[in-house]
Scaffold this active site. Structure first.
Site, mmCIF file in Angstrom:
data_model
loop_
_atom_site.group_PDB
_atom_site.id
_atom_site.type_symbol
_atom_site.label_atom_id
_atom_site.label_comp_id
_atom_site.label_asym_id
_atom_site.label_seq_id
_atom_site.Cartn_x
_atom_site.Cartn_y
_atom_site.Cartn_z
ATOM 1 N N LYS A 1 -42.209 48.521 -144.647
ATOM 2 C CA LYS A 1 -41.792 49.526 -143.868
ATOM 3 C C LYS A 1 -41.949 51.099 -143.302
ATOM 4 C CE LYS A 1 -37.859 51.570 -146.200
ATOM 5 N NZ LYS A 1 -37.979 52.541 -145.631
ATOM 6 N N SER A 2 -43.209 51.679 -144.052
ATOM 7 C CA SER A 2 -43.760 52.692 -143.550
ATOM 8 C C SER A 2 -44.512 52.343 -142.423
ATOM 9 C CB SER A 2 -44.445 53.139 -144.518
ATOM 10 O OG SER A 2 -43.466 53.112 -145.975
ATOM 11 N N SER A 31 -45.791 63.102 -151.525
ATOM 12 C CA SER A 31 -45.136 62.493 -150.656
ATOM 13 C C SER A 31 -45.486 62.649 -149.990
ATOM 14 C CB SER A 31 -43.573 63.421 -150.586
ATOM 15 O OG SER A 31 -43.323 63.581 -148.921
ATOM 16 N N GLN A 59 -44.360 61.438 -147.065
ATOM 17 C CA GLN A 59 -43.339 61.676 -146.220
ATOM 18 C C GLN A 59 -43.800 63.145 -145.683
ATOM 19 O OE1 GLN A 59 -39.531 60.812 -146.776
ATOM 20 N NE2 GLN A 59 -39.522 58.796 -147.043
ATOM 21 N N ASP A 100 -41.729 52.987 -154.881
ATOM 22 C CA ASP A 100 -40.174 52.576 -154.611
ATOM 23 C C ASP A 100 -40.019 51.064 -155.707
ATOM 24 O OD1 ASP A 100 -39.930 54.142 -152.720
ATOM 25 O OD2 ASP A 100 -41.079 53.407 -151.252
ATOM 26 N N LYS A 147 -34.090 59.956 -154.083
ATOM 27 C CA LYS A 147 -34.123 58.499 -152.934
ATOM 28 C C LYS A 147 -33.264 58.197 -152.497
ATOM 29 C CE LYS A 147 -38.780 58.186 -153.424
ATOM 30 N NZ LYS A 147 -38.900 58.560 -152.303
ATOM 31 N N ARG A 203 -31.870 56.915 -158.189
ATOM 32 C CA ARG A 203 -32.438 55.602 -158.618
ATOM 33 C C ARG A 203 -32.250 55.396 -160.114
ATOM 34 N NH1 ARG A 203 -36.198 53.787 -153.951
ATOM 35 N NH2 ARG A 203 -34.038 53.151 -152.713
HETATM 36 C C1 S3P Z 1 -42.755 56.499 -147.554
HETATM 37 C C2 S3P Z 1 -43.104 57.860 -148.571
HETATM 38 C C3 S3P Z 1 -41.850 57.384 -150.155
HETATM 39 C C4 S3P Z 1 -41.765 56.388 -149.795
HETATM 40 C C5 S3P Z 1 -40.558 55.949 -149.036
HETATM 41 C C6 S3P Z 1 -41.654 55.428 -147.530
HETATM 42 C C7 S3P Z 1 -43.761 56.546 -146.661
HETATM 43 O O1 S3P Z 1 -41.322 58.895 -149.938
HETATM 44 O O2 S3P Z 1 -40.402 56.730 -151.137
HETATM 45 O O3 S3P Z 1 -39.452 54.919 -148.813
HETATM 46 O O4 S3P Z 1 -43.313 55.804 -145.425
HETATM 47 O O5 S3P Z 1 -43.745 57.673 -146.102
HETATM 48 P P1 S3P Z 1 -41.430 60.232 -150.119
HETATM 49 O O6 S3P Z 1 -42.506 60.528 -149.441
HETATM 50 O O7 S3P Z 1 -40.607 60.877 -150.656
HETATM 51 O O8 S3P Z 1 -42.281 60.247 -151.883
#
Ligand code: S3P
Length: 450
Positions: free
Chosen positions: A37-38, A181, A183, A329, A356, A360
């Site tokens: 997914k990422s 993080s 993201q 995750d 999240k 969770r």
């Molecule tokens: C992700 C980063 C993680 C993860 C999320 C996907 C990404 O989140 O939990 O499912 O694709 O960069 P965080 O950046 O909030 O830790």
């Protein structure tokens, strides 16, 4: 061009919304899991900024990534579906995005919102990022604040979406993130593509590094020094030619189910094993559940392997520190494993789990209790002493894909029938979850209970 929006939406909404599970079956066989997914989010966003057409094989057509696809299309990027899992993304270069005609709907996808915030902060047009009620509850200051320090003009709603972004000139600068993080790191690096000088992001732990790897493969100037990454803007981005590996966070449900209810061998082929994503494998090994990686190879700059696992008697373990972000995750699945492990499993330093798709820690504790489990919630984690007997129950997925799938795995171990209501969200990351478990012999079906 085929109509991506139409064909995938129809398939997804036709699904029933609950998962019925019966225990007792023992799992064996070989499966694959859908694309990461990422990486699928990033391939669309970075592909949109490339000079020319990117080819992305193994792309994940799930709820979250479809949200990103629709956002990218609304920004004027043409995306073609070559076959079921192959996309051509017709990038228009760093200055080629167009003003979207309406607010961009990220639905439930936090990754879409935080990465796109970085890209849109440096554009010459205004835009709005919005999402579902669930996404509107998630914290956005962690990305809007550092973007504002770069000069971004973003109005949020008390730290939450919708985010209204106005044109701005961005300054390159150094950021130190209080929380690891990927993201936020990625959003800032993407903003850095549009800044007037280098952007550095220092993080307190090893958050996934897919953005850095992909940007480097596209010709961006990226320097990594420990947990500090610097992007120097200026280079145009070359198109991607990428095969997305199977998502280790989806494989996690199969692996935990196989460890607890396996019979013979379960193999999951073609799974990403980027070290920033393999915390669960380390935790399971410490619990006595060995996952063997075979045929290790590099695909599109990412390490990939076939994973092999057998049923094991697990024992409790203690998890904290850097391991948390490398398994971030996977804790819903790990909580289920902990109920079956002998002795205490203690998880600390994991307060991020509370922000999240759901909280969770609280949600998994509440739902596992409905199945008879004893779970002690801690502010930053949980304590579970096993092994515990689970009983079948009607539980709720809370529109959180990983909660829903973890509870379905718990149902495989419980006495009697389990119904996971509000579980259609499994399609947000793992379309075909139920069918994959069936292929291994699990008694799991979609039903229309709620
Ligand atoms: C992700 C980063 C993680 C993860 C999320 C996907 C990404 O989140 O939990 O499912 O694709 O960069 P965080 O950046 O909030 O830790």
């Amino acid at each position: 061009m085929s109509s991506l929006r139409h064909s995938w939406r129809v398939k997804m909404t036709a699904q029933p919304t609950a998962i019925r599970v019966h225990p007792g079956a023992t799992l064996r066989g070989t499966v694959s899991v859908p694309g990461d997914k990422s990486l699928s989010h990033r391939a669309l966003i970075l592909g949109a900024l490339a000079e020319g057409t990117s080819r992305v094989r193994g792309w994940l057509p799930a709820g979250d990534t479809l949200a990103t696809l629709h956002c990218v299309q609304a920004l004027g990027i043409a995306v073609e579906r070559v076959d079921a899992h192959t996309l051509s993304v017709h990038g228009r270069g760093l200055n080629g995005l167009q003003a979207p005609p309406a607010p961009l709907d990220c639905v439930n996808a936090g990754t879409a919102m935080r990465l796109l915030a970085g890209v849109l902060a440096g554009q010459s047009f205004a835009s709005t990022l919005d999402g579902s009620e669930q996404l509107r509850r998630r914290p956005m200051r962690r990305i809007t604040e550092p973007l504002r320090q770069m000069g971004a003009q973003i109005a949020d709603t008390d730290g939450h979406a919708p985010l209204h972004i106005r044109p701005a000139t961005l300054r390159g600068m150094a950021h130190t993130l209080p929380v690891a993080s990927a993201q936020v790191k990625s959003g800032l690096l993407l903003a850095g593509l549009f800044a007037d000088g280098p952007t550095t992001v220092s993080e307190p732990g090893p958050a996934r590094d897919h953005t850095e790897r992909m940007l480097r493969a596209m010709g961006a100037q990226i320097a990594v020094d420990g947990f500090r990454v610097t992007l120097t803007p200026g280079a145009p981005l070359r198109p991607l030619d990428l095969t997305v590996p199977g998502d280790p966070s989806s494989a996690a449900f199969v692996l935990v189910a196989a460890l607890l209810a396996g019979d013979g061998e379960v193999r999951v082929t073609g799974v990403g094993i980027n070290p920033t994503r393999t915390g669960l494998l380390d935790i399971l090994a410490a619990m006595g559940g060995e996952v063997v990686c075979e045929g290790e190879r590099l695909e599109g700059g990412e390490p990939v392997a076939d994973l092999r696992v057998r049923r094991a008697e697990l024992r409790g373990t203690t998890v904290g520190g850097d391991l948390i972000v490398r398994a971030i995750d996977e804790f819903p699945a790990l909580m289920v494993a902990a109920t079956q492990a002998a002795g205490e499993t203690l998880v600390r330093d994991a307060e991020e789990l509370r922000v999240k798709e759901t909280d969770r820690i609280a949600v998994m504790a509440a739902e596992l209790r409905k199945m008879g489990a004893t779970v002690e919630e801690l502010p930053d984690g949980f304590r579970i002493v096993g092994p515990q007997r689970l009983r079948g129950a009607v539980v709720q997925g809370h529109d959180d894909h990983r909660v829903a799938m973890a509870l379905a795995v718990a149902g495989l171990l419980a006495d009697g029938e389990t119904i996971v209501e509000d579980a259609a969200c499994a399609h947000d990351s793992f379309p075909g979850f139920v069918e994959t478990m069936q292929a291994l012999g699990a008694e799991m079906t979609w039903c229309s209970h709620d």
